[in-house]
Design a protein around this motif. Structure first.
Motif, PDB file in Angstrom:
ATOM      1  N   ARG A  80      -5.684  -3.236  -1.105  1.00 48.19           N
ATOM      2  CA  ARG A  80      -5.089  -4.472  -1.632  1.00 48.19           C
ATOM      3  C   ARG A  80      -5.251  -5.564  -0.598  1.00 48.19           C
ATOM      4  NH1 ARG A  80      -0.394  -7.477  -2.170  1.00 48.19           N
ATOM      5  NH2 ARG A  80       0.159  -8.078  -4.314  1.00 48.19           N
ATOM      6  N   PRO A 153       4.425  -9.257  -6.496  1.00 47.06           N
ATOM      7  CA  PRO A 153       3.582  -8.080  -6.185  1.00 47.06           C
ATOM      8  C   PRO A 153       4.213  -6.825  -6.756  1.00 47.06           C
ATOM      9  CG  PRO A 153       3.925  -9.447  -4.242  1.00 47.06           C
ATOM     10  CD  PRO A 153       4.872  -9.958  -5.283  1.00 47.06           C
ATOM     11  N   THR A 154       3.374  -5.902  -7.167  1.00 44.71           N
ATOM     12  CA  THR A 154       3.864  -4.638  -7.732  1.00 44.71           C
ATOM     13  C   THR A 154       3.761  -3.485  -6.739  1.00 44.71           C
ATOM     14  OG1 THR A 154       1.670  -4.230  -8.680  1.00 44.71           O
ATOM     15  CG2 THR A 154       3.304  -5.336 -10.081  1.00 44.71           C
ATOM     16  N   ALA A 155       3.337  -3.777  -5.515  1.00 41.45           N
ATOM     17  CA  ALA A 155       3.237  -2.741  -4.478  1.00 41.45           C
ATOM     18  C   ALA A 155       3.275  -3.434  -3.138  1.00 41.45           C
ATOM     19  CB  ALA A 155       1.953  -1.927  -4.659  1.00 41.45           C
ATOM     20  N   GLU A 157       1.982  -4.984   0.398  1.00 40.96           N
ATOM     21  CA  GLU A 157       0.885  -5.908   0.594  1.00 40.96           C
ATOM     22  C   GLU A 157      -0.406  -5.209   0.966  1.00 40.96           C
ATOM     23  OE1 GLU A 157       1.944  -8.877   3.382  1.00 40.96           O
ATOM     24  OE2 GLU A 157       3.275  -9.951   1.997  1.00 40.96           O
ATOM     25  N   TRP A 168      -3.485   0.039 -12.627  1.00 33.73           N
ATOM     26  CA  TRP A 168      -2.617  -0.676 -11.674  1.00 33.73           C
ATOM     27  C   TRP A 168      -1.807  -1.717 -12.431  1.00 33.73           C
ATOM     28  CZ3 TRP A 168      -1.762   0.594  -6.755  1.00 33.73           C
ATOM     29  CH2 TRP A 168      -1.074  -0.333  -5.942  1.00 33.73           C
ATOM     30  N   VAL A 170       0.083  -5.051 -13.181  1.00 33.40           N
ATOM     31  CA  VAL A 170      -0.080  -6.460 -12.817  1.00 33.40           C
ATOM     32  C   VAL A 170       0.988  -7.262 -13.543  1.00 33.40           C
ATOM     33  CG1 VAL A 170      -1.631  -8.441 -12.751  1.00 33.40           C
ATOM     34  CG2 VAL A 170      -2.566  -6.124 -12.618  1.00 33.40           C
ATOM     35  N   SER A 244       0.534 -12.233  -7.250  1.00 35.14           N
ATOM     36  CA  SER A 244       0.058 -11.175  -8.152  1.00 35.14           C
ATOM     37  C   SER A 244      -1.461 -11.137  -8.258  1.00 35.14           C
ATOM     38  CB  SER A 244       0.652 -11.355  -9.554  1.00 35.14           C
ATOM     39  OG  SER A 244       0.171 -12.553 -10.161  1.00 35.14           O
ATOM     40  N   ASP A 247      -3.047  -7.916  -7.035  1.00 33.05           N
ATOM     41  CA  ASP A 247      -2.864  -6.799  -7.962  1.00 33.05           C
ATOM     42  C   ASP A 247      -3.883  -6.851  -9.092  1.00 33.05           C
ATOM     43  OD1 ASP A 247      -0.631  -5.726  -6.582  1.00 33.05           O
ATOM     44  OD2 ASP A 247       0.643  -7.264  -7.470  1.00 33.05           O
ATOM     45  N   ALA A 251      -6.674  -4.106 -10.524  1.00 35.45           N
ATOM     46  CA  ALA A 251      -6.618  -3.628 -11.909  1.00 35.45           C
ATOM     47  C   ALA A 251      -7.972  -3.649 -12.578  1.00 35.45           C
ATOM     48  CB  ALA A 251      -5.621  -4.467 -12.707  1.00 35.45           C
TER      49      ALA A 251
END
Length: 709
Positions: A80, A153-155, A157, A168, A170, A244, A247, A251
């Motif tokens: 990422r 963000p979904t995770a 950095e 993934w 998003v 985002s 992410d 994806a």
């Protein structure tokens, strides 16, 4: 050596005595200076408007693409990239810098975007598609979150994603209209899949309302604001944030997201003068553009702007050249009229100039006085014309006024000095018959050489027009005017022959009035300049009318076939053609009046002598009409035919299709040509009574005592 000093009382006295012809010449100079000075700035303003309209109507955005750097990590994974949005900003700055200052000055602020491939909404309903998009520019786009919030963000950095991992997640925001159509709220998942059936996991982070729907940042993907209905279904889009965007990269495949920067031209900043450097810079960018398969981050430029500018440049250059052609026709007739006015002025002053020369006045003094008079008159008239041009146009141009001003300044002094020199020359007529014949032949040869030069110049201009087209310079633009002058010269050579034949037949008839009129016409047919003015003005008037009739449908055709840019140009050119079609016959009628006034003393002296032999005043007017009618009749018949011939010879090289959308055939407005011919014939019916009324007060005894003087 003494400097010649003008005799000021003589200068003032001549100016007062001949105020009428001087004022007439001044009016011609002012009118033509107004047209010649105003037309180029008006054309430039029209060209600026045409360029702006072409860019506004045909788009021409510059787009630059670049592949993102690979995000491969250790052990067959992807990393990422938390600073991906900053990379996009750097890419936008690099593209802006590469434009160069000249091109950058005519473009609006750039909009950077990262847009995903098109996905299908897999909820089993009607066909609907979805895209994710990140858009950014300086200071925008600004939104207000009415529910939820911006994507997060979904995770972590620096997350690492193995290849083949589950989809993934998003986060993306939806507009109010899109959320209502999809019936989703913040936190909902949108079922999506790509063309290969790969599932994509997109979560709605919030619902936003744009603060400015006209913000250029929304242009790359209008579906971000409202669902777009098309033949292949309804399109939706979700808004990514800076947080985002990394992410979204994970994806999709590494090459499925591509950075794009869009530059939109600002039409208000574009002018015709800026087109060449801007077009050249655009072509240079495209030539240096990197390959679409390159992975080195090189810029790939795409745009139709160079094609748009190339098309409008061709249209503007054609319009400028066609306008130059019409202006040259005006200048040609105006110069002939000024020469005729100078000839009339010198005829009126012939006795005074001869007397001044016989009293010992030198030729430099005579020429200097006449030059002073003509220079003051012409320069004041030119200044007035330029002032009027400045009032009606956004500027003034000097390039086309020189022929008229130079003719007005130099013709009168040259003719006057030559007349004064001839009045006192001591050249004797030789007694030897062959010597006299040699002198006559020498004069004829000089005149024939001058006439041949006109014919050669006309042929050269026509050849230049055929070979180089309308953009071949002044020589090509002068082709109609020079060919009209050459045609008038040929008709003028044929008129004396026709009059001699007609006189020979009339001498065997019992119509004395016709004999007297034909005799006077044959005697005055050797005067070339008045006939040239008549025929040339009518021929070029006919040419302008045919040009206007041919272009009358041009704006509509151009608007349909080539966009609206050619329409403003064609309309301006059509107006200039109509102005020429009105101004040229006015100049021709002025030439008729000047030519009539120049021959009036001799004509009415002859008629007055005939009155002593029993000729009545009404019959004298018929004889005068018989003298004036043949050249006017020749112009009325031959002029329109010559103008139509010139249109057929030249229209194919005028590039009219660039403004009309097709190659039009010359359209002859016979009603207009007939009206012009009728006006010139009617002018004879006006001139003769006016002359008769002006000379009615003179007694026969005064005319007879005056003799030839």
């Amino acid at each position: 050596m003494r400097i010649p000093v003008p005799h000021w009382p003589s200068v003032a006295g001549r100016a007062r005595a001949d105020a009428g012809p001087l004022l007439l010449a001044a009016v011609v100079v002012a009118a033509i200076t107004l047209l010649a000075g105003a037309v180029p700035p008006l054309l430039t303003a029209t060209a600026d408007a045409a360029v702006r309209e072409a860019v506004r109507g045909n788009g021409g955005d510059l787009q630059v693409h670049s592949r993102m750097e690979a995000d491969d990590g250790p052990n067959g994974s992807r990393l990422r990239h938390p600073r991906l949005a900053e990379d996009v900003d750097d890419f936008r700055a690099r593209a802006t810098e590469e434009l160069g200052p000249g091109l950058r000055a005519v473009l609006r602020p750039p909009v950077a975007s990262v847009i995903s491939p098109t996905l299908k909404i897999t909820d089993g309903s009607v066909l609907r598609t979805f895209q994710l998009a990140y858009v950014a520019r300086d200071g925008g786009p600004a939104v207000t979150w009415v529910a939820g919030g911006p994507p997060r963000p979904t995770a972590s950095e620096t997350a690492s994603v193995p290849y083949g991992a589950p989809p993934w997640v998003v986060q993306a925001g939806l507009s109010e209209a899109a959320a209502a159509a999809l019936q989703v709220r913040p936190g909902a998942r949108i079922p999506l899949a790509d063309d290969q059936g790969n599932v994509k996991d997109v979560q709605v982070s919030g619902i936003f309302r744009p603060q400015d729907k006209a913000d250029p940042a929304w242009r790359p993907l209008p579906a971000l604001l409202n669902p777009v209905t098309a033949a292949n279904g309804t399109r939706f889009a979700g808004l990514l944030s800076r947080e985002s965007l990394p992410d979204a990269r994970l994806a999709f495949g590494q090459d499925e997201l591509r950075r794009t920067v869009r530059f939109t031209p600002d039409p208000d900043r574009l002018t015709w003068a800026m087109v060449p450097p801007v077009a050249a810079r655009v072509v240079a960018l495209k030539a240096a553009s990197g390959s679409s398969a390159a992975r080195d981050g090189s810029l790939k430029w795409e745009t139709r702007l160079d094609g748009v500018l190339r098309t409008v440049s061709a249209q503007v250059e054609a319009a400028f050249a066609q306008a130059s052609l019409l202006v040259v026709t005006l200048l040609a007739v105006a110069v002939l009229v000024l020469l005729l006015a100078a000839d009339l002025l010198v005829r009126r002053r012939a006795r005074a100039l001869a007397a001044a020369r016989q009293r010992g006045m030198s030729l430099p003094v005579i020429g200097g006085e006449l030059l002073l008079e003509s220079a003051v008159t012409a320069l004041l008239a030119a200044a007035a014309g330029l002032g009027l041009a400045r009032a009606v146009a956004p500027g003034v141009s000097w390039e086309w006024i020189a022929p008229v001003v130079v003719t007005a300044v130099a013709a009168g002094p040259a003719f006057g000095t030559l007349t004064a020199a001839r009045a006192t020359r001591d050249r004797r007529v030789p007694a030897n018959r062959s010597a006299r014949r040699w002198m006559r032949d020498t004069v004829r040869l000089r005149r024939a050489a001058l006439e041949l030069g006109v014919l050669v110049a006309a042929a050269g201009a026509l050849v230049a027009l055929y070979q180089r087209g309308i953009g071949g310079g002044v020589l090509a633009a002068s082709a109609p005017a020079l060919c009209a002058l050459a045609g008038a010269l040929l008709l003028a050579k044929a008129l004396p022959l026709a009059l001699r034949v007609a006189l020979g037949r009339l001498l065997r008839s019992r119509r004395p009035l016709a004999v007297f009129g034909a005799a006077r016409a044959a005697a005055t047919s050797a005067r070339l300049l008045p006939l040239l003015v008549l025929v040339t003005s009518v021929a070029l008037t006919s040419y302008a009318l045919i040009f206007a009739a041919t272009m009358s449908h041009g704006p509509a055709l151009a608007a349909v076939g080539q966009g609206t840019a050619a329409g403003p140009l064609a309309t301006g050119l059509l107006r200039l053609a109509w102005v020429s079609a009105v101004t040229l016959p006015v100049l021709g009628l002025l030439g008729l009046a000047l030519g009539t006034a120049a021959g009036a003393p001799e004509r009415w002296q002859t008629l007055t002598r005939l009155r002593t032999l029993g000729l009545r005043p009404r019959e004298a007017r018929w004889v005068a009409a018989g003298e004036l009618l043949p050249p006017v009749l020749l112009a009325a018949v031959g002029g329109p035919l010559l103008g139509a011939l010139l249109a057929h010879l030249t229209f194919g090289s005028l590039s009219l299709h660039l403004l009309t959308g097709a190659a039009p055939a010359p359209a002859a407005p016979w009603w207009g040509l007939g009206l012009v011919a009728g006006v010139f014939l009617a002018a004879v019916a006006v001139v003769v009574p006016v002359e008769s009324a002006l000379r009615r007060r003179r007694r026969l005894s005064e005319v007879l005592r005056a003799g030839d003087n």
